[in-house]
Design an enzyme around this catalytic site. Structure first.
Site: not given
Ligand code: SAH
Length: 346
Positions: A94, A107, A114, A118, A121, A339
């Site tokens: 996406e 974005c 991935c 995390c 996420c 995000c």
């Molecule tokens: N892997 C990379 C890029 C993808 S995530 C990274 O970790 O930076 C992009 C951003 O979204 C990161 O800052 C991540 O921590 C944040 N993120 C992931 N899940 C989220 C959620 N449910 N709500 C808000 N931010 C989130």
């Protein structure tokens, strides 16, 4: 038996020129085709109208253009657009267009799924299937640039690697894509308008610093206390904060580019004074600013956005210590484009 045709965009310009010479044609033909492939983003050989019919057929016989396909486009009430992007092998990633009054930000995704885990996420719930190729990353940007021109009457202005995947786990392809995006032979965008966001892979941050890249760096920190960070971002056990910190100091010494820390404040996880104090200390190692991101719940409520009081405590403490802090409200929530929500539900 038909042999598998090669992806023509895996060739460099030089290789393409050599190919034409080997076919008894002029090297210059390589330049023309290269321009069609990148600057003009042609989806087919047929579209290359200044190339003879025979040559186009010859290319057709030898190569493919694995262009992405925007399968589905959803528009949010706030103007955000989410694309479901189909790849040549049927996998889907996406990408999101985020409009503000003055900017259009793309974005983009760097991997299908991935490999990091995390816990907050949505993408982490998908298995990592594969890395995206440079052209697949480039195509996402082109698609959003076209949408920006069509719906907002202006070109794309910024790019963030905050879609699906960990860009530093697909280092070469991401850097090659950025090379194409910034090159006058590609989109000619300024690297200052590109932000690579990473969970923080120290070795790769050093490598980027050595290559003196010109784009911006954002690090998803979320906690400056090892124990806490490991509990929400398990790979922190392998790359602890001390290694990350040293890599970031090195990054700044080489690039003189301030780092952005992305940070979500969650109830009962990092909404304490102790957590803020640790963040303040971490921010002093290298010039940086903090971006407080609103949490987008992805599940049954294991993670919850902290109270306004906790957010205010973060803002006040950071500001008192001379650290720039911004609060990023979520966009595109109604279409799951926000995000961390990019895990296609198809
Ligand atoms: N892997 C990379 C890029 C993808 S995530 C990274 O970790 O930076 C992009 C951003 O979204 C990161 O800052 C991540 O921590 C944040 N993120 C992931 N899940 C989220 C959620 N449910 N709500 C808000 N931010 C989130």
């Amino acid at each position: 038996m038909e042999t598998k045709k090669k992806d023509i965009r895996a060739l460099t310009k030089e290789q393409l020129r050599d190919f034409f010479v080997s076919q008894g044609d002029k090297a210059f033909r390589g330049n023309q085709v290269y321009e069609w492939l990148w600057q003009k983003s042609a989806h087919s050989f047929e579209a290359m109208t200044n190339i003879s019919k025979e040559t186009r057929q010859m290319l057709e016989d030898n190569f493919v253009i694995n262009h992405i396909w925007v399968d589905q486009m959803q528009r949010s009430s706030d103007g955000t657009i989410k694309n479901a992007v189909r790849l040549h092998d049927g996998l889907v990633v996406e990408s999101v267009l985020i409009p503000t009054e003055t900017r259009t930000t793309a974005c983009v995704s760097s991997q299908v799924g991935c490999s990091l885990d995390c816990r907050f996420c949505a993408t982490a719930r998908l298995k990592r299937m594969r890395n995206l190729n440079p052209d697949e990353i480039y195509d996402q940007v082109v698609a959003i640039d076209n949408e920006s021109r069509l719906y907002f009457d202006r070109p794309l202005s910024n790019i963030v690697f905050m879609g699906m995947g960990e860009p530093l786990m697909n280092y070469n392809n991401v850097l090659q894509a950025i090379e194409k995006i910034t090159s006058p032979e590609g989109l000619g965008m300024s690297p200052k308008r590109i932000t690579l966001s990473t969970s923080g892979v120290p070795k790769m941050i050093r490598k980027m610093a050595d290559e003196e890249v010109k784009f911006k760096l954002a690090v998803s920190l979320h906690s400056a206390i090892d124990e806490v960070r490991t509990s929400i971002m398990p790979f922190n056990a392998t790359f602890p904060l001390k290694d990350l910190r040293e890599a970031l100091e090195y990054w700044y010494s080489k690039t003189k580019n301030r780092i952005t820390y992305e940070y979500v404040v969650w109830q009962g996880i990092n909404d304490t004074q102790e957590a803020v104090d640790a963040l303040v200390r971490f921010c002093k190692f290298a010039p940086s600013k903090v971006n407080l991101i609103e949490y987008n719940p992805i599940d049954d409520g294991e993670f919850q956005q902290a109270s306004e009081t906790a957010l205010k405590m973060y803002q006040d403490t950071l500001e008192k210590n001379g650290i720039t802090v911004t609060v990023r409200r979520s966009r595109g929530k109604d279409i799951d484009a926000a995000c961390g929500q990019l895990a296609n539900k198809q």
